[in-house]
Write a protein that holds these residues in place. Structure first.
Motif, short mmCIF file in Angstrom:
data_model
loop_
_atom_site.label_atom_id
_atom_site.label_comp_id
_atom_site.label_asym_id
_atom_site.label_seq_id
_atom_site.Cartn_x
_atom_site.Cartn_y
_atom_site.Cartn_z
N VAL A 132 -15.36 67.27 19.61
CA VAL A 132 -14.99 66.39 20.75
C VAL A 132 -13.47 66.42 21.34
O VAL A 132 -13.17 66.68 22.35
CB VAL A 132 -15.32 65.11 20.42
N VAL A 163 -4.28 58.05 27.24
CA VAL A 163 -5.82 57.52 27.05
C VAL A 163 -6.38 58.22 26.14
O VAL A 163 -7.06 57.63 24.95
CB VAL A 163 -6.39 57.87 28.50
N GLY A 164 -6.25 59.75 26.07
CA GLY A 164 -6.69 60.45 24.82
C GLY A 164 -6.39 59.88 23.45
O GLY A 164 -7.16 59.83 22.46
N VAL A 166 -5.20 57.15 22.48
CA VAL A 166 -5.96 56.00 22.09
C VAL A 166 -7.31 55.88 21.68
O VAL A 166 -7.91 55.43 20.78
CB VAL A 166 -5.70 55.09 23.33
N ASN A 167 -7.88 56.89 22.35
CA ASN A 167 -9.44 57.20 22.40
C ASN A 167 -9.68 57.93 21.14
O ASN A 167 -10.68 57.78 20.39
CB ASN A 167 -10.12 57.68 23.48
N ILE A 170 -10.83 56.08 17.99
CA ILE A 170 -11.98 55.19 18.12
C ILE A 170 -12.92 56.19 17.95
O ILE A 170 -13.98 56.17 17.43
CB ILE A 170 -11.90 54.80 19.48
N ILE A 171 -12.85 57.41 18.68
CA ILE A 171 -14.09 58.48 18.50
C ILE A 171 -14.42 58.80 17.20
O ILE A 171 -15.05 58.91 16.74
CB ILE A 171 -13.78 59.58 19.48
N PHE A 173 -13.48 57.05 14.58
CA PHE A 173 -14.19 56.26 13.84
C PHE A 173 -15.74 56.07 14.17
O PHE A 173 -16.52 55.93 12.95
CB PHE A 173 -13.49 54.85 14.16
N SER A 174 -15.98 56.08 15.36
CA SER A 174 -17.47 56.12 15.73
C SER A 174 -18.08 57.11 15.20
O SER A 174 -19.48 56.96 14.72
CB SER A 174 -17.54 56.19 17.32
N VAL A 175 -17.67 58.41 15.16
CA VAL A 175 -18.41 59.53 14.51
C VAL A 175 -18.63 59.38 13.19
O VAL A 175 -19.82 59.65 12.73
CB VAL A 175 -17.72 61.06 14.95
N TRP A 177 -19.16 56.47 11.57
CA TRP A 177 -20.08 55.49 11.55
C TRP A 177 -21.48 56.22 11.80
O TRP A 177 -22.42 55.98 10.99
CB TRP A 177 -20.01 54.36 12.52
N TRP A 178 -21.52 56.96 12.97
CA TRP A 178 -22.58 57.75 13.40
C TRP A 178 -23.37 58.64 12.40
O TRP A 178 -24.50 58.79 12.00
CB TRP A 178 -22.61 58.40 14.70
N LEU A 181 -24.93 56.79 9.34
CA LEU A 181 -26.49 56.26 9.93
C LEU A 181 -27.41 57.58 9.67
O LEU A 181 -28.26 57.27 9.43
CB LEU A 181 -26.39 55.89 11.52
N PHE B 168 -15.12 60.31 26.19
CA PHE B 168 -14.42 59.46 25.82
C PHE B 168 -15.51 58.08 25.99
O PHE B 168 -15.40 56.92 25.31
CB PHE B 168 -13.45 58.70 26.91
N PRO B 171 -17.98 56.91 21.99
CA PRO B 171 -18.36 55.62 21.10
C PRO B 171 -19.27 54.70 21.58
O PRO B 171 -20.13 53.93 20.79
CB PRO B 171 -16.95 55.27 20.96
N ILE B 174 -22.56 56.03 20.73
CA ILE B 174 -22.93 55.90 19.35
C ILE B 174 -23.47 54.53 18.90
O ILE B 174 -24.48 54.34 18.38
CB ILE B 174 -21.81 56.46 18.62
N PHE B 175 -22.66 53.41 19.40
CA PHE B 175 -22.90 51.97 18.93
C PHE B 175 -23.97 51.42 19.45
O PHE B 175 -24.77 50.63 18.97
CB PHE B 175 -21.45 51.18 19.18
N VAL B 207 -8.03 49.12 28.66
CA VAL B 207 -7.26 50.65 28.94
C VAL B 207 -7.48 51.07 30.46
O VAL B 207 -6.64 51.66 30.89
CB VAL B 207 -8.05 51.50 28.08
#
Lengths: 241, 221
Positions: A132, A163-164, A166-167, A170-171, A173-175, A177-178, A181, B168, B171, B174-175, B207
């Motif tokens: 990503v 913006v990237g 910041v993101n 988050i990406i 962390f989400s990945v 989590w994913w 799963l 972007f 996430p 995913i959730f 944001v």
């Protein structure tokens, strides 16, 4: 003389020339020493055998793929706050280099993955977030290429980079989590064998040398970009005259 | 001030409805229709991948009309008027996002249960898909608005916005899918991912307000 005077483009061109020579010497010497240690000093792994040697170039690439984004984020913030053109030059010069390092991290990782995991690609959390990140780099390059006017491109790319930044966490962390799963499908084990000093030292030397190489490439790219902008403004003046 | 913002949101919704906002819904329908041709008409399989397919369809449909979000305002000069008004540009961006979502996102939320029936998704899963779409599509519109504002600064539209925005949105996807997976395949709890989805929507709005306004300021220079 305040430090900010060093950021004047003309002064930068003057002092970056000797700096570049030093960076190249250190990078070449460091890479030579690091590669020698990786190939001849470091022992083969008891499980992975000689395959472990890919790690010595893979880890530096992976580290720089993230460090470069951090560097670009700082440069973008510097550009948006102080409007200093050199900050944008730095961010612009680093983008393709970061993309290349990220690509090499993905390639070396999958070359290592084929014999170790039995597949060139698995949808492991860490691999996926690097992929990503690579797409975000490509988007930034596409954004820069879409605009002729460097001043306007600078602000737009700086906003997207911030913006990237910041993101990206988050990406990540989400990945993570994913992937938990889908844990049953994953064959990657996070807790690998602890690293021994005989492997740690070559790795640290390689990381340091590759970082210096990155710095040298960025400084070269910045010098090119400054010259490119001068040529552009000379051409525009010539066309206007 | 709230009146001005409501007016901006209403005008954005009306203009995008008139300008073919429902194309997104038709695209959503078409996208869901071609899935069985790709994976085969096996209802069991479709029911299993259905929630994910609905979400990916909604994600792509949201990206469709984004490039025009601020471009028209710049072309007819209303962007300059909004910037000159006493309302902060950050809130203007949020009002535009709200209006655009009402015209393009809400129809997807309403349409999703019907399309879910076509894919044979279980009622409980269907309810969760609709709920997550209701909570999550505003985040997609907000993230997309950043891309739209940046492209307005470049003076062009087109597929670049999708390339910039897609990473972007990962996430959110995913959730949202994790939340529904608890009901459809019985994997994991559903409340934590749902709460994170809500958080993502709120973060995206913040944001998008600042980054979108920064992009629009760059566009007006």
């Amino acid at each position: 003389m305040p430090v900010s005077d060093l950021a004047n483009p003309t002064r930068f061109l003057a002092w970056s020339r000797p700096l570049l020579a030093v960076l190249w010497v250190v990078a070449v010497a460091g890479l030579a020493a690091g590669l020698y240690m990786s190939f001849f000093v470091s022992p083969p792994d008891y499980q992975q055998g000689e395959m472990i040697r890919i790690m010595f170039i893979h880890v530096p690439f992976a580290w720089l793929s993230m460090a470069c984004f951090g560097f670009m984020a700082v440069a973008s913030l510097g550009f948006l706050v102080w409007r200093h053109p050199l900050a944008d030059v730095a961010a612009k010069a680093a983008t393709p280099i970061g993309a290349a390092f990220t690509f090499l991290a993905l390639v070396t990782g999958s070359l290592w993955g084929k014999p170790t995991w039995g597949a060139y690609w698995v949808w492991d959390a860490r691999l996926t977030s690097v992929l990503v990140l690579f797409i975000i780099y490509l988007g930034l390059i596409a954004l820069r290429q879409a605009i002729e006017d460097p001043g306007r491109a600078a602000r737009v790319a700086a906003i997207l980079t911030l913006v990237g930044s910041v993101n990206v966490p988050i990406i990540k962390f989400s990945v993570d989590w994913w992937n938990t799963l889908h844990q049953g499908e994953s064959i990657f084990r996070a807790g690998g064998p602890t690293i021994y000093a005989t492997m740690l030292w070559p790795l640290l030397v390689m990381i340091a040398a590759m970082t210096v190489l990155f710095a040298a490439l960025v400084v070269m790219g910045m010098r090119n970009e400054i010259y490119r902008r001068r040529v552009r403004s000379l051409e525009m003046m010539a066309a206007g005259a | 001030m709230s009146r001005t913002l409501a007016a901006i949101a209403g005008q954005t919704a009306r203009l995008s409805l008139r300008g073919g906002a429902l194309t997104g819904l038709v695209f959503f329908l078409a996208m869901v229709t071609i899935i069985p041709f790709g994976v085969g008409p096996d209802l069991k399989l479709l029911a299993r991948i259905g929630p994910a397919m609905l979400w990916i369809g909604a994600l792509l449909a949201t990206l469709l009309g984004l490039d025009r979000l601020f471009n028209d305002d710049r072309d007819d000069g209303s962007l300059d008027l909004m910037a000159l008004s006493s309302v902060p540009l950050e809130l203007v961006v949020l009002a535009k996002v709200a209006g655009h979502w009402l015209a393009t996102g809400l129809p997807l939320v309403v349409g999703a249960p019907v399309l879910g029936l076509l894919l044979g998704v279980e009622p409980a899963g269907l309810a969760m898909v609709t709920l997550t779409l209701l909570v999550g599509t505003p985040a997609l519109t907000a993230i997309g608005a950043i891309g739209a504002a940046l492209l307005t600064a470049l003076g062009r539209g087109g597929p670049l916005v999708a390339v910039l925005v897609l990473p972007f949105t990962i996430p959110v996807l995913i959730f949202a899918v994790s939340t529904t997976a608890a009901y459809t395949v019985g994997a994991g709890p559903s409340l934590p991912p749902f709460l994170i989805l809500v958080a993502l929507t709120l973060i995206s709005a913040v944001v998008a307000a600042f980054a979108g306004a920064a992009g629009l300021r760059a566009a007006m220079e």
